[in-house]
Design a protein around this motif. Structure first.
Motif, PDB file in Angstrom:
ATOM      1  N   PRO A 177      39.775  44.816  39.876  1.00 51.52           N
ATOM      2  CA  PRO A 177      40.569  45.921  39.343  1.00 51.52           C
ATOM      3  C   PRO A 177      42.046  45.527  39.214  1.00 51.52           C
ATOM      4  N   CYS A 178      42.684  45.968  38.146  1.00 55.24           N
ATOM      5  CA  CYS A 178      44.120  45.749  37.960  1.00 55.24           C
ATOM      6  C   CYS A 178      44.726  47.092  37.545  1.00 55.24           C
ATOM      7  N   SER A 179      45.945  47.358  37.994  1.00 52.33           N
ATOM      8  CA  SER A 179      46.576  48.609  37.553  1.00 52.33           C
ATOM      9  C   SER A 179      48.087  48.487  37.589  1.00 52.33           C
ATOM     10  N   GLN A 180      48.705  49.334  36.757  1.00 49.59           N
ATOM     11  CA  GLN A 180      50.151  49.437  36.741  1.00 49.59           C
ATOM     12  C   GLN A 180      50.431  50.916  36.507  1.00 49.59           C
ATOM     13  N   GLY A 181      50.906  51.589  37.548  1.00 52.68           N
ATOM     14  CA  GLY A 181      51.049  53.044  37.441  1.00 52.68           C
ATOM     15  C   GLY A 181      49.674  53.659  37.282  1.00 52.68           C
ATOM     16  N   ARG A 182      49.546  54.479  36.236  1.00 52.49           N
ATOM     17  CA  ARG A 182      48.245  55.111  35.988  1.00 52.49           C
ATOM     18  C   ARG A 182      47.416  54.348  34.965  1.00 52.49           C
ATOM     19  N   ASP A 183      47.972  53.244  34.472  1.00 55.99           N
ATOM     20  CA  ASP A 183      47.228  52.384  33.533  1.00 55.99           C
ATOM     21  C   ASP A 183      46.297  51.492  34.356  1.00 55.99           C
ATOM     22  N   ILE A 184      45.008  51.492  33.998  1.00 57.56           N
ATOM     23  CA  ILE A 184      44.039  50.742  34.801  1.00 57.56           C
ATOM     24  C   ILE A 184      43.203  49.860  33.887  1.00 57.56           C
ATOM     25  N   TRP A 185      42.956  48.636  34.336  1.00 57.84           N
ATOM     26  CA  TRP A 185      42.068  47.745  33.577  1.00 57.84           C
ATOM     27  C   TRP A 185      41.335  46.814  34.532  1.00 57.84           C
ATOM     28  N   PHE A 186      40.291  46.180  34.023  1.00 57.02           N
ATOM     29  CA  PHE A 186      39.432  45.367  34.884  1.00 57.02           C
ATOM     30  C   PHE A 186      39.174  44.010  34.254  1.00 57.02           C
ATOM     31  N   LYS A 187      39.002  43.029  35.148  1.00 54.90           N
ATOM     32  CA  LYS A 187      38.451  41.744  34.731  1.00 54.90           C
ATOM     33  C   LYS A 187      37.092  41.631  35.416  1.00 54.90           C
ATOM     34  N   ALA A 188      36.167  40.918  34.801  1.00 55.75           N
ATOM     35  CA  ALA A 188      34.838  40.828  35.405  1.00 55.75           C
ATOM     36  C   ALA A 188      34.147  39.546  34.972  1.00 55.75           C
ATOM     37  N   ASP A 189      33.122  39.172  35.716  1.00 58.70           N
ATOM     38  CA  ASP A 189      32.350  37.983  35.352  1.00 58.70           C
ATOM     39  C   ASP A 189      30.919  38.164  35.820  1.00 58.70           C
ATOM     40  N   SER A 190      30.011  37.413  35.193  1.00 64.50           N
ATOM     41  CA  SER A 190      28.610  37.414  35.624  1.00 64.50           C
ATOM     42  C   SER A 190      28.015  36.047  35.343  1.00 64.50           C
ATOM     43  N   ASP A 191      26.987  35.684  36.121  1.00 63.52           N
ATOM     44  CA  ASP A 191      26.303  34.411  35.851  1.00 63.52           C
ATOM     45  C   ASP A 191      25.232  34.566  34.771  1.00 63.52           C
ATOM     46  N   ALA A 192      24.999  35.798  34.308  1.00 60.89           N
ATOM     47  CA  ALA A 192      24.038  36.013  33.221  1.00 60.89           C
ATOM     48  C   ALA A 192      24.806  36.425  31.968  1.00 60.89           C
ATOM     49  N   GLN A 193      24.456  35.815  30.836  1.00 61.90           N
ATOM     50  CA  GLN A 193      25.267  36.002  29.626  1.00 61.90           C
ATOM     51  C   GLN A 193      25.123  37.378  28.998  1.00 61.90           C
ATOM     52  N   ILE A 194      23.899  37.919  28.996  1.00 65.33           N
ATOM     53  CA  ILE A 194      23.732  39.247  28.374  1.00 65.33           C
ATOM     54  C   ILE A 194      24.470  40.284  29.219  1.00 65.33           C
ATOM     55  N   THR A 195      24.348  40.133  30.535  1.00 66.16           N
ATOM     56  CA  THR A 195      25.073  41.025  31.446  1.00 66.16           C
ATOM     57  C   THR A 195      26.572  40.944  31.177  1.00 66.16           C
TER      58      THR A 195
END
Lengths: 147, 429
Positions: free
Chosen positions: A63-81
């Protein structure tokens, strides 16, 4: 082109993009390709604590945020996921926390992707959405304490 | 192929013995007509059901036996004086006799009805383990066990202060028999090993395992869940002390299984669960227990399960293990050759003796992705760790894609598998 600014409008543009495909293979290929463009997570978040439970493949959420602005980075070992995560984040990232908390995310049905998902994959995606909403709720709560 | 050991003849052996020819396609077509589930389309393609190691499909004969029981004879067993109860009891106990004969048990007293292999193993772990284990004693399993042949032993070992020993598995997916022997000792109180590996298809050298263990007076439990659909098992020929199996892997209903145990050992073991049917006399000062096999069968049992399973065994006998094994050996060889031609494909588990189970990985693709794409082509396979996480860890893979064949599968389904795996590999490259 002006960037869409709400969850709803971003979802709408994704639905329109997916309407271009009438073949499931092309649709899957596009999902896989979207996954490849996902911004990598920081290594510090590739841990058990940040793993989403309930996925057959491994999924990590940062999770990343600045004030009320929120965004996410993510990863998976499965490509469709990973591709499905990319779709989800493209719609949700850089939203106001209250917008995330109120969103119903019905666009996943409109993309006709949810029906292609196995029950375990569906559970995994639901678990991920739940986790995203939990982060948003935490930020909302700390924000209301401050104000 | 030797029906008992699963040994597939070499070319040289074949030229001396009977030539093992593939089964005529018309014969398989007639067999397929017996299985209603096989005749449907999935995502617009005819279903290719290659997930038989997870569960098998059910022939009409099984469905009809279950329906007839519920339509005509439904009643509780062992207690009623009325006609329906008598009919239900007769059918239920006849099933026990047929099951005993199918696996070569000495008597019906040695056939305990359970919910499946998992409960059979738990029963022995809890009852026998609780009776014989002392602190420091050991139970020996192998590294290729299903979780259901690991966790029950961990639970009883931790309760009794005993130690779980694990015999190694080689890179090819075979039991390291030297390591197994080196771990047998005076401390070993039981050997519990799978007959056929659910993840890799490896057929273990069970005669050797039993001989080695019995030489030290150690009883042996075999997990036969994956063996009985492929091999004709005779528990007395094997001399095994306990043999566990599930009905649903052998074309019967789910929720029903068998624990075979030697009467001499079962007789000494305390009951596993308390309740109706397993008692002789109940008084608040104490209870005496029913005789074998009922001592281990508390509560109203899965009557339709027993009747359906007996029908499944009759069906298997009608098809015959010679047909089953010839067809499965042909499919395994054909699929191994076909999949091996795909660049970047790795077959996981290359034991000399294998049942018709084929585990593989495509390049660096996640098994889950491959399985999802195969599903879109109407092909049902299993993906993941197959409830054998320690084995996957040992082999250094996150899981595999597993295609498992039954005698009702065809070469054309294998062709579709090979083509779809190739496509999935290209999409995920």
């Amino acid at each position: 082109m002006t960037a869409p600014t709400t969850i709803l409008s971003r979802a709408q543009s994704l639905v329109e993009e997916f309407e271009l495909f009438d073949d499931w293979m092309d649709k899957y290929q596009y999902v896989i390709d979207l996954g490849k463009e996902l911004e990598p997570i920081d290594d510090a978040f590739r841990t058990e604590t940040h793993k989403i439970q309930g996925c057959q493949s491994q999924v990590w959420l940062q999770p990343c945020s600045q004030g009320r602005d929120i965004w996410f980075k993510a990863d998976s070992d499965a490509q469709i996921t990973k591709g499905l995560i990319a779709i989800l984040l493209r719609v949700l990232n850089h939203s106001d926390v209250s917008e995330i908390l109120q969103s119903e995310l019905s666009f996943l049905e409109e993309l006709e992707l949810k029906e292609h998902l196995s029950p375990t994959r569906k559970n995994g995606l639901d678990a991920m959405i739940k986790q995203i909403k939990l982060y948003a709720a935490a930020i909302q709560a700390s924000d209301s304490i401050r104000s | 192929m030797d029906t008992k050991t699963g040994h597939i003849e070499t070319e040289q052996e074949k030229s001396h013995g009977e030539i093992s020819k593939p089964i005529d396609a018309a014969v398989i077509d007639r067999i397929r007509a017996d299985f209603p589930t096989l005749h449907q389309r999935v995502h617009g393609h005819p279903l290719a059901y290659l997930d038989n190691a997870a569960t098998s499909q059910k022939p009409h004969a099984v469905l009809e036996a279950i329906e007839m029981y519920y339509r005509k004879d439904n009643s509780n067993v062992h207690r009623g004086v009325h006609t329906l109860s008598q009919r239900a009891t007769d059918a239920y106990e006849l099933a026990r006799k047929q099951i005993a004969e199918f696996i070569g048990a000495g008597s019906t007293r040695e056939i305990i009805f359970t919910r499946g292999t998992t409960e059979s193993i738990n029963l022995v772990a809890s009852s026998l383990g609780g009776m014989i284990l002392q602190p420091g004693d050991e139970i020996l399993i192998s590294a290729m066990e299903h979780h259901s042949n690991i966790v029950p032993w961990q639970l009883i070992c931790s309760k009794m202060g005993a130690v779980l020993q694990v015999a190694h598995v080689t890179e090819d997916g075979e039991l390291d028999i030297q390591d197994f022997r080196s771990k047998l000792s005076k401390k070993t109180k039981l050997v519990a090993i799978t007959h056929v590996s659910n993840s890799l298809g490896t057929i273990n050298p069970v005669e050797q395992i039993i001989a080695d263990a019995h030489a030290l007076n150690i009883p042996v439990l075999l997990d036969g869940a994956q063996a009985v659909p492929h091999l004709q098992v005779d528990v007395r020929d094997l001399g095994v002390d306990f043999y566990c199996l599930s009905s649903h892997k052998l074309f019967g209903p789910t929720g029903f299984g068998i624990l075979y145990g030697k009467e001499s050992i079962l007789d000494r073991m305390p009951p596993y669960q308390g309740g109706g049917d397993m008692i002789d006399q109940v008084d608040f000062s104490g209870t005496t227990f029913n005789e074998l096999p009922h001592k281990f069968e508390a509560g109203t049992p899965h009557i339709a399960g027993a009747i359906g399973f007996a029908a499944a065994l009759q069906y298997v006998e009608k098809v015959g293990f010679d047909v089953i094994q010839r067809q499965e050996a042909d499919l395994l060889a054909y699929a191994t050759e076909g999949l091996s031609s795909i660049s970047g494909l790795r077959i996981v588990g290359q034991a000399q003796e294998k049942a018709s189970v084929l585990s593989f990985l495509v390049g660096k693709s996640h098994p889950y992705d491959v399985g999802s794409i195969l599903d879109r082509f109407g092909i049902a396979v299993r993906t993941g760790h197959h409830c054998t996480q320690p084995l996957m860890k040992l082999l250094g893979v996150p899981g595999t894609v597993r295609a498992s064949f039954a005698f009702y599968n065809t070469r054309s389904e294998v062709d579709r598998l090979v083509e779809a795996v190739g496509q999935a590999g290209a999409m995920l490259a």
